[in-house]
Write a protein that holds these residues in place. Sequence first.
Motif, PDB file in Angstrom:
ATOM      1  N   GLY A   1      31.954  46.839  22.465  1.00  0.00           N
ATOM      2  CA  GLY A   1      31.207  47.077  23.691  1.00  0.00           C
ATOM      3  C   GLY A   1      31.027  48.530  24.052  1.00  0.00           C
ATOM      4  N   CYS A   2      31.478  49.451  23.183  1.00  0.00           N
ATOM      5  CA  CYS A   2      31.390  50.871  23.539  1.00  0.00           C
ATOM      6  C   CYS A   2      29.995  51.442  23.289  1.00  0.00           C
ATOM      7  CB  CYS A   2      32.428  51.684  22.785  1.00  0.00           C
ATOM      8  SG  CYS A   2      32.080  51.881  21.017  1.00  0.00           S
ATOM      9  N   GLY A   3      29.136  50.731  22.560  1.00  0.00           N
ATOM     10  CA  GLY A   3      27.780  51.199  22.313  1.00  0.00           C
ATOM     11  C   GLY A   3      27.521  51.673  20.902  1.00  0.00           C
ATOM     12  N   LYS A   4      28.522  51.571  20.023  1.00  0.00           N
ATOM     13  CA  LYS A   4      28.346  52.118  18.673  1.00  0.00           C
ATOM     14  C   LYS A   4      27.316  51.335  17.874  1.00  0.00           C
ATOM     15  CE  LYS A   4      32.538  49.795  16.962  1.00  0.00           C
ATOM     16  NZ  LYS A   4      32.775  48.991  18.188  1.00  0.00           N
ATOM     17  N   SER A   5      27.344  50.004  17.932  1.00  0.00           N
ATOM     18  CA  SER A   5      26.348  49.215  17.205  1.00  0.00           C
ATOM     19  C   SER A   5      24.961  49.375  17.825  1.00  0.00           C
ATOM     20  CB  SER A   5      26.742  47.734  17.189  1.00  0.00           C
ATOM     21  OG  SER A   5      27.873  47.528  16.366  1.00  0.00           O
TER      22      SER A   5
ATOM     23  N   PRO B   1      24.919  44.694   7.168  1.00  0.00           N
ATOM     24  CA  PRO B   1      25.106  44.197   8.535  1.00  0.00           C
ATOM     25  C   PRO B   1      26.499  43.627   8.773  1.00  0.00           C
ATOM     26  CG  PRO B   1      23.944  42.579   7.222  1.00  0.00           C
ATOM     27  CD  PRO B   1      24.133  43.777   6.339  1.00  0.00           C
ATOM     28  N   GLN B   2      26.783  43.365  10.054  1.00  0.00           N
ATOM     29  CA  GLN B   2      27.987  42.624  10.391  1.00  0.00           C
ATOM     30  C   GLN B   2      27.906  41.260   9.702  1.00  0.00           C
ATOM     31  OE1 GLN B   2      29.407  42.512  14.442  1.00  0.00           O
ATOM     32  NE2 GLN B   2      28.254  44.343  14.991  1.00  0.00           N
ATOM     33  N   ALA B   3      29.087  40.711   9.351  1.00  0.00           N
ATOM     34  CA  ALA B   3      29.133  39.443   8.615  1.00  0.00           C
ATOM     35  C   ALA B   3      28.238  39.533   7.379  1.00  0.00           C
ATOM     36  CB  ALA B   3      28.713  38.276   9.503  1.00  0.00           C
TER      37      ALA B   3
ATOM     38  N   ILE C   1      30.143  52.049  10.985  1.00  0.00           N
ATOM     39  CA  ILE C   1      30.413  51.634  12.361  1.00  0.00           C
ATOM     40  C   ILE C   1      31.627  50.719  12.345  1.00  0.00           C
ATOM     41  CG2 ILE C   1      29.425  50.611  14.446  1.00  0.00           C
ATOM     42  CD1 ILE C   1      27.723  52.871  13.318  1.00  0.00           C
ATOM     43  N   THR C   2      32.665  51.053  13.108  1.00  0.00           N
ATOM     44  CA  THR C   2      33.871  50.225  13.092  1.00  0.00           C
ATOM     45  C   THR C   2      34.716  50.464  14.339  1.00  0.00           C
ATOM     46  OG1 THR C   2      35.873  49.704  11.818  1.00  0.00           O
ATOM     47  CG2 THR C   2      35.147  51.988  11.786  1.00  0.00           C
ATOM     48  N   HIS C   3      35.551  49.479  14.662  1.00  0.00           N
ATOM     49  CA  HIS C   3      36.542  49.655  15.720  1.00  0.00           C
ATOM     50  C   HIS C   3      37.854  50.172  15.157  1.00  0.00           C
ATOM     51  CE1 HIS C   3      37.550  45.751  13.967  1.00  0.00           C
ATOM     52  NE2 HIS C   3      38.780  45.984  14.376  1.00  0.00           N
TER      53      HIS C   3
END
Length: 352
Positions: free
Chosen positions: A45-49, A98-100, A211-213
């Motif tokens: 939710g921080c805006g990175k994606s 992409p994700q997944a 992009i990662t947490h």
Amino acid sequence: MTEPLLEVENVDITYRMDSEDVHAVTNASFEIGANEYFGLVGESGCGKSTLAKSVIKGLDSNGEVSAGTIRYKGREIQDLSEKEYNKEIRWKEISVIPQAAMNSLNPLAKLSDQAIEIANVHTDWSAEKSVDRLKELFDIVGLPESRVTDYPHQFSGGMKQRAIIAMSLLLNPSLIIADEPTTALDVIMQDQFLKHIDGLRDERDLALLLITHDIAVVFETCDSMAVMHGGQIAEKGTTKEIFSTPRHPYTILLQQSFPDARHPDRELEVIEGSPPALREEVDYCTFASRCPWAEQECQESLPPIESMNGNDSHAVSCFRSDEMESLASEHLNTIGRPQANAIENEGYEDDD
């Protein structure tokens, strides 16, 4: 100096809602050079994606780059039409993992047919050239060339992972954006994926936006990085600088929230609270409500992102950045936790 491959400059991203707008990203800036691996890290939710999607024109229909510029090879791309972007940028210049990622292949089509379809849309390649190119890439990522005519369900998880990397390289892009590519993977497959990504440097002149947490993944993989919180770039610099001398409170606490092999018994930090909802224009530090060292000024104005000690490669958005080393040390000593950033150069070899 050579021109950056990708420049994101003072970008705001807004989602238009019926009731009220969401200001998802505020005044974000970073650069990626040719053949540079760059990490964008922060909690969900921080805006990175969202920031990454703005680069590839992947924002939802109600999302827009409301301020700032995005330049690729010196050319502004944020206002390109979908047709222009497809013709000139997508897949050929910038591609996406992409994700997944392992679920992003079409289960009803052979890998070779999927490659042909991509090439048909974006190039004038023949089907034969497209398949030959995929075979070449399969060899690079460690898959048998004969498997290009298989369906996705005939691949194991690790093989799907490598096939996705191969597909992302199909049209020789200069930049790959990998959005949380390891999130759904176990630690062994994560390690395999990162090794394949890192190994591409030996084969291709390629840049990566990861992009990662998981800040540990960025420390392991990337040359440079930026840390995001609440739609803002909190800190950016070389990975070595941020690993060894973090200067934003969020970076320090985020780093302390991950295990450190040098301190296996260290209690992990917990960042209390939640990021703000960002329903109004952001003119304050979005970490202020969660920060142990926040002052009134942090709640009332947005700290500029400024170079640390004249070092242009390391910049921080914090009014107290000059004090953070001593403040963090005192905080961690008080609660009896060794500092993860007291590295004594472990994990990084001195370049000198």
